[in-house]
Design a protein around this motif. Structure first.
Motif, PDB file in Angstrom:
ATOM      1  N   GLU A  46       0.804  -1.052   0.060  1.00  0.00           N
ATOM      2  CA  GLU A  46       0.040  -0.026  -0.118  1.00  0.00           C
ATOM      3  C   GLU A  46       0.814   1.232   0.007  1.00  0.00           C
ATOM      4  O   GLU A  46       2.079   1.056   0.671  1.00  0.00           O
ATOM      5  CB  GLU A  46      -0.972  -0.167   1.170  1.00  0.00           C
ATOM      6  CG  GLU A  46      -0.153   0.213   2.566  1.00  0.00           C
ATOM      7  CD  GLU A  46      -1.282   0.293   3.701  1.00  0.00           C
ATOM      8  OE1 GLU A  46      -2.466   0.298   3.409  1.00  0.00           O
ATOM      9  OE2 GLU A  46      -0.863   0.516   4.687  1.00  0.00           O
ATOM     10  N   ILE A  59       2.434  13.965  -1.071  1.00  0.00           N
ATOM     11  CA  ILE A  59       1.053  13.420  -0.923  1.00  0.00           C
ATOM     12  C   ILE A  59       1.119  12.159   0.240  1.00  0.00           C
ATOM     13  O   ILE A  59       2.162  11.673   0.268  1.00  0.00           O
ATOM     14  CB  ILE A  59       0.425  13.092  -2.105  1.00  0.00           C
ATOM     15  CG1 ILE A  59       0.977  11.913  -2.720  1.00  0.00           C
ATOM     16  CG2 ILE A  59       0.065  14.380  -3.000  1.00  0.00           C
ATOM     17  CD1 ILE A  59       0.195  11.218  -3.872  1.00  0.00           C
ATOM     18  N   TYR A  60       0.349  11.995   0.883  1.00  0.00           N
ATOM     19  CA  TYR A  60       0.238  11.056   1.791  1.00  0.00           C
ATOM     20  C   TYR A  60      -0.984  10.212   2.035  1.00  0.00           C
ATOM     21  O   TYR A  60      -2.269  10.651   1.648  1.00  0.00           O
ATOM     22  CB  TYR A  60       0.488  11.540   3.079  1.00  0.00           C
ATOM     23  CG  TYR A  60       1.683  12.520   3.388  1.00  0.00           C
ATOM     24  CD1 TYR A  60       1.679  13.962   3.249  1.00  0.00           C
ATOM     25  CD2 TYR A  60       2.781  11.920   3.909  1.00  0.00           C
ATOM     26  CE1 TYR A  60       3.015  14.775   3.509  1.00  0.00           C
ATOM     27  CE2 TYR A  60       3.994  12.750   4.113  1.00  0.00           C
ATOM     28  CZ  TYR A  60       3.890  13.937   3.870  1.00  0.00           C
ATOM     29  OH  TYR A  60       5.186  14.513   4.020  1.00  0.00           O
ATOM     30  N   ALA A  61      -1.006   9.104   2.419  1.00  0.00           N
ATOM     31  CA  ALA A  61      -1.957   8.204   2.666  1.00  0.00           C
ATOM     32  C   ALA A  61      -2.753   8.740   3.964  1.00  0.00           C
ATOM     33  O   ALA A  61      -2.164   9.199   4.854  1.00  0.00           O
ATOM     34  CB  ALA A  61      -1.893   6.710   2.836  1.00  0.00           C
ATOM     35  N   ASP A  62      -4.070   8.760   3.765  1.00  0.00           N
ATOM     36  CA  ASP A  62      -4.733   9.106   4.981  1.00  0.00           C
ATOM     37  C   ASP A  62      -4.497   8.573   6.431  1.00  0.00           C
ATOM     38  O   ASP A  62      -4.528   9.224   7.519  1.00  0.00           O
ATOM     39  CB  ASP A  62      -6.342   9.085   4.822  1.00  0.00           C
ATOM     40  CG  ASP A  62      -6.944   9.905   3.648  1.00  0.00           C
ATOM     41  OD1 ASP A  62      -8.238   9.435   3.144  1.00  0.00           O
ATOM     42  OD2 ASP A  62      -6.291  10.851   3.428  1.00  0.00           O
ATOM     43  N   SER A  63      -3.982   7.277   6.246  1.00  0.00           N
ATOM     44  CA  SER A  63      -3.747   6.702   7.647  1.00  0.00           C
ATOM     45  C   SER A  63      -2.608   7.337   8.241  1.00  0.00           C
ATOM     46  O   SER A  63      -2.334   6.947   9.361  1.00  0.00           O
ATOM     47  CB  SER A  63      -3.479   5.291   7.312  1.00  0.00           C
ATOM     48  OG  SER A  63      -2.523   4.893   6.242  1.00  0.00           O
ATOM     49  N   LYS A  65      -1.312  10.376   7.595  1.00  0.00           N
ATOM     50  CA  LYS A  65      -1.037  12.085   7.354  1.00  0.00           C
ATOM     51  C   LYS A  65      -1.208  12.875   8.628  1.00  0.00           C
ATOM     52  O   LYS A  65      -1.909  12.344   9.703  1.00  0.00           O
ATOM     53  CB  LYS A  65      -2.513  12.526   6.653  1.00  0.00           C
ATOM     54  CG  LYS A  65      -2.458  13.876   5.873  1.00  0.00           C
ATOM     55  CD  LYS A  65      -3.651  14.002   4.978  1.00  0.00           C
ATOM     56  CE  LYS A  65      -3.754  13.331   3.854  1.00  0.00           C
ATOM     57  NZ  LYS A  65      -4.882  13.622   2.951  1.00  0.00           N
ATOM     58  N   ARG A  67       1.211  12.371  10.814  1.00  0.00           N
ATOM     59  CA  ARG A  67       2.160  11.680  11.627  1.00  0.00           C
ATOM     60  C   ARG A  67       3.477  11.336  10.665  1.00  0.00           C
ATOM     61  O   ARG A  67       4.583  11.491  11.419  1.00  0.00           O
ATOM     62  CB  ARG A  67       1.734  10.351  11.816  1.00  0.00           C
ATOM     63  CG  ARG A  67       0.311  10.564  12.760  1.00  0.00           C
ATOM     64  CD  ARG A  67      -0.114   8.983  13.373  1.00  0.00           C
ATOM     65  NE  ARG A  67      -0.392   8.218  12.240  1.00  0.00           N
ATOM     66  CZ  ARG A  67       0.240   7.119  12.089  1.00  0.00           C
ATOM     67  NH1 ARG A  67       1.192   6.649  12.982  1.00  0.00           N
ATOM     68  NH2 ARG A  67      -0.124   6.234  11.168  1.00  0.00           N
TER      69      ARG A  67
END
Length: 124
Positions: A46, A59-63, A65, A67
Motif C-alpha cells: 500500500e 502526498i500522503y495516505a490518509d492513515s 497524514k 504523523r
C-alpha cells in the motif's frame, strides 16, 4: 544499474518515532518522483507517501497524514520518511521506489525501481 537501499527500520513502542532513509544510485535521481510504500503480512502493498522531483509537492495516505513526513535531498540522492506517533498498525516492511512511469503518485504500478525493504515493527 539502479539501486535503492532503505535503512532505519526497527522495533519501537507505540507512540515512538523512526526515521527511514533511502539512498539511490545509478540514475539521475533528481528527475523523478519518489515514493514510500509498505506491506504487512498477508496484505497487499500500500501507498504511504510520495514526493515530486523538486520536493515542492507531497502526498500522503490518509492513515499516516499528520504523523509521517517525506522529504528528499537531491544533492545526496536520498529520500527520507520521518514517522512519528507510530501505531501497531504501522507494522510492515517499508519500501522506497522511483516513479518513472505515467500514472498517479499513489499507484505502485507507476514505480519502476524498488528497494529491498526495511522492517518496521511497532509494539503496543
Amino acid at each position: 544499474q539502479v539501486q535503492l537501499v532503505e535503512s532505519g527500520g526497527g522495533l519501537v513502542q507505540a507512540g515512538g518515532s523512526l526515521r527511514l532513509s533511502c539512498a539511490a544510485s545509478g540514475r539521475t535521481f533528481s528527475r523523478y518522483a519518489m515514493g514510500w510504500f509498505r506491506q504487512a503480512p498477508g496484505k497487499e502493498r500500500e501507498f504511504v507517501a510520495a514526493i515530486v522531483w523538486s520536493g515542492g509537492r507531497t502526498i500522503y495516505a490518509d492513515s499516516v497524514k499528520g504523523r509521517f513526513t517525506i522529504s528528499r535531498d537531491n544533492a545526496k540522492n536520498t529520500v527520507t520518511l520521518q514517522m512519528n506517533s507510530l501505531k501497531p498498525e504501522d507494522t510492515a516492511v517499508y519500501y522506497c521506489a522511483i516513479k518513472s512511469y505515467s500514472g498517479d503518485l499513489f499507484r505502485p504500478a507507476a514505480y519502476s525501481y524498488w528497494g529491498q525493504g526495511t522492517q518496521v515493527t511497532v509494539s503496543s
